[in-house]
Scaffold this motif. Structure first.
Motif, PDB file in Angstrom:
ATOM      1  N   VAL A 108      44.182  42.452  27.651  1.00 32.65           N
ATOM      2  CA  VAL A 108      43.576  43.725  27.257  1.00 32.65           C
ATOM      3  C   VAL A 108      43.327  44.602  28.476  1.00 32.65           C
ATOM      4  CG1 VAL A 108      41.651  44.823  26.042  1.00 32.65           C
ATOM      5  CG2 VAL A 108      42.463  42.551  25.313  1.00 32.65           C
ATOM      6  N   GLU A 109      43.926  45.788  28.485  1.00 34.34           N
ATOM      7  CA  GLU A 109      43.691  46.728  29.588  1.00 34.34           C
ATOM      8  C   GLU A 109      42.226  47.141  29.601  1.00 34.34           C
ATOM      9  OE1 GLU A 109      45.392  50.935  31.475  1.00 34.34           O
ATOM     10  OE2 GLU A 109      46.152  50.201  29.531  1.00 34.34           O
ATOM     11  N   GLY A 110      41.629  47.128  30.777  1.00 36.38           N
ATOM     12  CA  GLY A 110      40.225  47.480  30.919  1.00 36.38           C
ATOM     13  C   GLY A 110      39.286  46.308  30.761  1.00 36.38           C
ATOM     14  N   THR A 111      39.788  45.221  30.158  1.00 34.34           N
ATOM     15  CA  THR A 111      38.985  44.009  29.981  1.00 34.34           C
ATOM     16  C   THR A 111      39.564  42.862  30.808  1.00 34.34           C
ATOM     17  OG1 THR A 111      38.342  44.672  27.744  1.00 34.34           O
ATOM     18  CG2 THR A 111      38.087  42.336  28.317  1.00 34.34           C
ATOM     19  N   ASP A 112      40.814  42.539  30.548  1.00 39.00           N
ATOM     20  CA  ASP A 112      41.476  41.441  31.270  1.00 39.00           C
ATOM     21  C   ASP A 112      42.149  41.929  32.552  1.00 39.00           C
ATOM     22  OD1 ASP A 112      40.841  39.391  29.379  1.00 39.00           O
ATOM     23  OD2 ASP A 112      42.330  40.255  28.048  1.00 39.00           O
ATOM     24  N   TRP A 113      42.554  43.181  32.575  1.00 45.13           N
ATOM     25  CA  TRP A 113      43.095  43.775  33.794  1.00 45.13           C
ATOM     26  C   TRP A 113      42.721  45.258  33.803  1.00 45.13           C
ATOM     27  CZ3 TRP A 113      46.711  47.765  34.065  1.00 45.13           C
ATOM     28  CH2 TRP A 113      47.341  48.110  32.865  1.00 45.13           C
ATOM     29  N   LYS A 114      42.587  45.783  35.022  1.00 42.49           N
ATOM     30  CA  LYS A 114      42.167  47.185  35.129  1.00 42.49           C
ATOM     31  C   LYS A 114      42.981  47.901  36.201  1.00 42.49           C
ATOM     32  CE  LYS A 114      37.765  47.901  35.087  1.00 42.49           C
ATOM     33  NZ  LYS A 114      36.350  47.967  35.539  1.00 42.49           N
ATOM     34  N   ASP A 115      42.924  47.393  37.409  1.00 43.49           N
ATOM     35  CA  ASP A 115      43.612  48.036  38.528  1.00 43.49           C
ATOM     36  C   ASP A 115      45.028  47.468  38.685  1.00 43.49           C
ATOM     37  OD1 ASP A 115      41.267  49.485  39.154  1.00 43.49           O
ATOM     38  OD2 ASP A 115      40.468  47.701  40.162  1.00 43.49           O
ATOM     39  N   ARG A 116      45.778  48.077  39.607  1.00 42.76           N
ATOM     40  CA  ARG A 116      47.112  47.598  39.955  1.00 42.76           C
ATOM     41  C   ARG A 116      47.180  47.393  41.466  1.00 42.76           C
ATOM     42  NH1 ARG A 116      51.159  48.205  35.917  1.00 42.76           N
ATOM     43  NH2 ARG A 116      50.393  49.287  34.058  1.00 42.76           N
ATOM     44  N   ASP A 117      48.023  46.441  41.878  1.00 42.58           N
ATOM     45  CA  ASP A 117      48.159  46.205  43.313  1.00 42.58           C
ATOM     46  C   ASP A 117      49.137  47.204  43.922  1.00 42.58           C
ATOM     47  OD1 ASP A 117      50.742  45.318  42.749  1.00 42.58           O
ATOM     48  OD2 ASP A 117      50.250  43.202  42.944  1.00 42.58           O
ATOM     49  N   ALA A 118      49.440  47.009  45.190  1.00 42.11           N
ATOM     50  CA  ALA A 118      50.287  47.977  45.900  1.00 42.11           C
ATOM     51  C   ALA A 118      51.686  48.067  45.302  1.00 42.11           C
ATOM     52  CB  ALA A 118      50.369  47.596  47.377  1.00 42.11           C
ATOM     53  N   ASN A 119      52.118  47.017  44.598  1.00 44.64           N
ATOM     54  CA  ASN A 119      53.444  47.026  43.983  1.00 44.64           C
ATOM     55  C   ASN A 119      53.401  47.368  42.494  1.00 44.64           C
ATOM     56  OD1 ASN A 119      55.012  46.096  46.329  1.00 44.64           O
ATOM     57  ND2 ASN A 119      53.809  44.227  46.086  1.00 44.64           N
ATOM     58  N   GLY A 120      52.234  47.806  42.037  1.00 49.92           N
ATOM     59  CA  GLY A 120      52.122  48.240  40.656  1.00 49.92           C
ATOM     60  C   GLY A 120      51.851  47.144  39.648  1.00 49.92           C
ATOM     61  N   PHE A 121      51.676  45.903  40.119  1.00 50.18           N
ATOM     62  CA  PHE A 121      51.405  44.811  39.191  1.00 50.18           C
ATOM     63  C   PHE A 121      49.942  44.832  38.761  1.00 50.18           C
ATOM     64  CE2 PHE A 121      55.371  43.519  40.880  1.00 50.18           C
ATOM     65  CZ  PHE A 121      55.943  42.660  39.952  1.00 50.18           C
ATOM     66  N   PRO A 122      49.679  44.622  37.465  1.00 47.12           N
ATOM     67  CA  PRO A 122      48.290  44.574  37.003  1.00 47.12           C
ATOM     68  C   PRO A 122      47.501  43.489  37.727  1.00 47.12           C
ATOM     69  CG  PRO A 122      49.781  44.763  35.142  1.00 47.12           C
ATOM     70  CD  PRO A 122      50.637  44.507  36.352  1.00 47.12           C
ATOM     71  N   VAL A 123      46.233  43.777  38.006  1.00 47.69           N
ATOM     72  CA  VAL A 123      45.349  42.839  38.684  1.00 47.69           C
ATOM     73  C   VAL A 123      44.303  42.366  37.678  1.00 47.69           C
ATOM     74  CG1 VAL A 123      43.681  42.522  40.536  1.00 47.69           C
ATOM     75  CG2 VAL A 123      45.703  43.972  40.911  1.00 47.69           C
ATOM     76  N   TYR A 124      44.204  41.054  37.521  1.00 50.87           N
ATOM     77  CA  TYR A 124      43.242  40.502  36.571  1.00 50.87           C
ATOM     78  C   TYR A 124      41.812  40.804  37.008  1.00 50.87           C
ATOM     79  CZ  TYR A 124      47.037  37.672  34.583  1.00 50.87           C
ATOM     80  OH  TYR A 124      48.195  37.242  33.982  1.00 50.87           O
ATOM     81  N   THR A 125      40.970  41.142  36.043  1.00 53.15           N
ATOM     82  CA  THR A 125      39.537  41.193  36.293  1.00 53.15           C
ATOM     83  C   THR A 125      38.988  39.772  36.295  1.00 53.15           C
ATOM     84  OG1 THR A 125      39.034  41.313  33.937  1.00 53.15           O
ATOM     85  CG2 THR A 125      39.401  43.421  35.083  1.00 53.15           C
ATOM     86  N   LYS A 126      37.723  39.638  36.594  1.00 54.28           N
ATOM     87  CA  LYS A 126      37.105  38.310  36.561  1.00 54.28           C
ATOM     88  C   LYS A 126      37.208  37.723  35.158  1.00 54.28           C
ATOM     89  CE  LYS A 126      32.912  35.788  37.840  1.00 54.28           C
ATOM     90  NZ  LYS A 126      31.539  35.890  38.403  1.00 54.28           N
ATOM     91  N   LYS A 127      37.006  38.560  34.166  1.00 54.76           N
ATOM     92  CA  LYS A 127      37.127  38.096  32.779  1.00 54.76           C
ATOM     93  C   LYS A 127      38.573  37.721  32.462  1.00 54.76           C
ATOM     94  CE  LYS A 127      35.714  39.434  28.087  1.00 54.76           C
ATOM     95  NZ  LYS A 127      34.740  38.331  27.949  1.00 54.76           N
ATOM     96  N   GLY A 128      39.508  38.523  32.999  1.00 56.49           N
ATOM     97  CA  GLY A 128      40.909  38.236  32.779  1.00 56.49           C
ATOM     98  C   GLY A 128      41.357  36.935  33.420  1.00 56.49           C
TER      99      GLY A 128
END
Length: 540
Positions: A410-430
């Protein structure tokens, strides 16, 4: 002494094609093993139809990946695959399971249009727990079983006949076109999903190095430690790295990679026209003696010394910096980076390809499929088709919306930001919900790669290239074999006894005795069986 496992794959059948091969009828002996000869498989296999919906930057038979995450994801499956059904799926998982229920599962089930309830079994004890499940017939609607577990299960071919569905009427030949993501699986991998002359499972393609030796480059750099080139240098390095006052030891579990480095065959080899098992080789005896030397010098973390195979603490010790060298599967690399990146930006694990004599590289052969997903027998036709549509959805590759959904949640829940290569970054919950690769074990696809570090794809690609060029001459390439039941039953006692020798609980001189006990308990019977397999298939 873990069993040879792997997670990635493709196979070229060593001069034996699926469509025409000078092989015999399948060799089968009730209770004493199984071998499927490839010449009878062509009519059973789904027609291979490559998927061209995405164009990855890295596109090899073993892995595909992007240097930067695609901005425009392809919708690979136009329609929702499910029809409201509810199903159970038994899968292994190496690591803590996600909490359930959770928003991640809700999102995936909504996207599937059905409910898939995951029954997660700890991967380290999966073999012990799946055996009674199979015996009792309490399988899931979907059951995912790794190949190395199947090898340990006595007479699995008979259990498969009793418990699981023949998928041939749904997938063989041109029928595969109804499931384009499954049709993208190579015929070589599908051939290994055949039991008893029937297409019994959906295979997860997976050929590649069984294990790799990893080291903590960040700590090596801090200590000024240099990489080793042979066994003698590794031993001296172990003494340099170990500092008990700082709670730091050189090694966690490294048994398999030491065997490989000493050029022990992965299982069988032909020596002067006779089959020789790895346990019987001089190379294996040398590897066991070297491992014992590491334990006697107290270079192995004491928690590893005390642990058994089912509760191996190596991952935690390595990631925590208490053990600096260990071996693990190829997937462990990016999984560790994902876990440690948010809490330790300096964390840097790297693979190192080495041999005990410092000579030419040596790699173990691996089959073209490493995991098999079975459907429960006697399911109604409409349920089977719904489950196949679900598996087809889960098999969509990286670069598709489907993959993005089950991978990141879930965007905003399991992942929010992206790394330098555009890959989604997991949140702590993610990290708790979506990062444990639960659906991965049902997603029968060529392994997706992502640049978990700036040089990940190049480093891993270079490693694979060395592996390709150095793989052993395995006598059973192109044949899916099932160990005789007595041999399967004899393996774990053998491994346990050798572990006692390695850890100093038994004298090194006992090795010849335990090898003979293994022969008597099923090894010799297996040699007879496998020799016949080779003769019947024109290999000797």
């Amino acid at each position: 002494m873990a069993t040879n496992t792997t997670r990635r794959g493709f196979l070229t059948l060593a001069g034996v094609t699926l469509m025409s091969a000078a092989c015999s009828q399948p060799v089968a002996r009730k209770g004493t093993g199984k071998a499927e000869a490839v010449d009878k498989l062509a009519q059973l296999l789904p027609k291979h139809i490559p998927y061209k919906g995405v164009t990855p930057d890295v596109n090899t038979p073993i892995a595909i990946g992007f240097n930067t995450y695609p901005k425009d994801l392809v919708k690979a499956i136009p329609q929702t695959p499910g029809a409201g059904g509810s199903y159970t799926a038994i899968i292994p998982l190496w690591g803590p399971p996600p909490p359930s229920p959770n928003p991640y599962y809700d999102l995936v089930n909504k996207s599937l249009g059905a409910t898939v309830k995951l029954q997660i079994i700890d991967g380290n004890s999966f073999g012990d727990k799946i055996a009674p499940i199979l015996a009792a017939g309490n399988v899931g609607d979907l059951t995912a079983i790794p190949s190395f577990i199947i090898q340990k299960l006595g007479d699995f071919d008979r259990q498969a006949d009793k418990l699981f569905l023949d998928l041939g009427p749904y997938l063989s030949g041109d029928k595969s076109a109804q499931y384009p993501m499954l049709a993208a699986i190579s015929e070589e991998a599908w051939a290994f999903g055949v039991w008893n002359g029937k297409l019994m499972s959906v295979p997860h393609p997976g050929q590649g190095p069984a294990r790799m030796t990893y080291y903590r480059k960040d700590i090596f750099d801090t200590l000024g430690a240099k990489l080793w080139n042979n066994a003698d240098e590794l031993f001296e390095l172990g003494k340099q790295l170990t500092d008990k006052s700082k709670k730091r030891w050189a090694f966690a579990t490294i048994h398999q990679e030491i065997e490989r480095a000493f050029r022990v065959p992965s299982k069988w080899r032909l020596a002067n026209g006779k089959l020789e098992h790895k346990y019987e080789t001089k190379e294996y005896a040398d590897a066991v003696a070297f491992m014992r030397k590491l334990f006697e010098a107290e270079l192995v973390h004491p928690k590893v010394v005390a642990a058994g195979a089912a509760n191996d603490p190596s991952k935690e010790l390595f990631e925590g910096g208490q053990a600096l060298i260990y071996d693990d599967g190829t997937g462990a690399w990016h999984e560790a980076i994902a876990r440690q990146g948010p809490v330790n930006p300096n964390f840097n694990m790297q693979p190192h390809n080495w041999t005990a004599d410092g000579g030419q590289p040596y790699g173990w052969y691996s089959d073209p499929a490493w995991m098999f997903v079975f459907l429960k027998k006697d399911l109604p036709k409409e349920k089977v088709e719904e489950l196949l549509r679900i598996l087809n959805w889960l098999a969509a590759p990286i670069g598709t919306q489907e993959y993005h959904t089950w991978k990141y949640g879930v965007e905003g829940t399991d992942w929010k930001d992206r790394d330098a290569n555009g890959f989604p970054v997991y949140t702590k919950k993610g990290q708790q919900e979506a990062q444990p690769p639960t659906y991965f074990f049902l997603a029968n696809q060529v392994e997706p790669m992502a640049p978990y570090t700036p040089d990940y794809i190049k480093t891993y690609g270079d490693y694979l290239d060395v592996w390709y060029k150095s793989v052993e001459d395995y006598p059973f390439k192109g044949l899916r074999t099932q160990d005789p039941s007595r041999m399967a039953a004899a393996q774990q006692p053998m491994e346990d006894k050798v572990l006692d020798i390695v850890k100093g609980r038994r004298p090194l001189s006992d090795l010849s005795t335990v090898v003979q006990q293994w022969r008597d308990a099923g090894g010799e019977e297996a040699r007879t069986f496998y020799t016949k397999v080779l003769k019947d298939n024109g290999r000797i």
